[in-house]
Motif scaffolding. Sequence first.
Motif: not given
Length: 166
Positions: A66-76, A79-88, A155-161
């Motif tokens: 999950a954390r690797r999935g979040m990190l993968a979105e930081v460059d975008d 992304s909601e991850v980037t927006e969350y980080i900026l908000q924090q 259910s296959d263990g992949s990060v969907l979003s």
Amino acid sequence: MAIEHDFFGLLSSGPDGSIFWSETVEFGDHALTVDLTAPDQDDVSSESLDIAAAFVSGLEAIDDKARRGMLAEVDDRTSEVTEYILQQQEEYGDELTDYLVDVSGDAAVDIIRSLRLMSMTLLVDEHGGSEPFAVLEYALDADGDDDVLLVNFGSDGSVLSVMSAD
């Protein structure tokens, strides 16, 4: 009716046919809630329960993914991850370092590392579908968990979003 499973035990269905199981599990230095749910027990297979049990048993690996999935979105930047980080960063300002477990100088990495896994919900009727099978909820401040990131797994263990919720 009821379903019996080696890991979850006896899962009784409610009058509407739904099933629900909840447990508090120790994870690292804190406890988190794990919920298993399905609106209709007829949509739950033993395979989906086995996969759900593997998610709970392998929580450390799921958290890492999950954390690797979040990190993968930081460059975008959109992304909601980037927006969350900026908000924090904006919300906590100079006090942000009080919530970080490690200060490396890369705010995005530091915030993601410092997020606390609050809960995991297993939607066992979604086995093999396109909807999330597991949802992990993360917050930077466990007491002020208004702002959270939700990591959705198939259910296959992949990060969907990864989505933010407040």
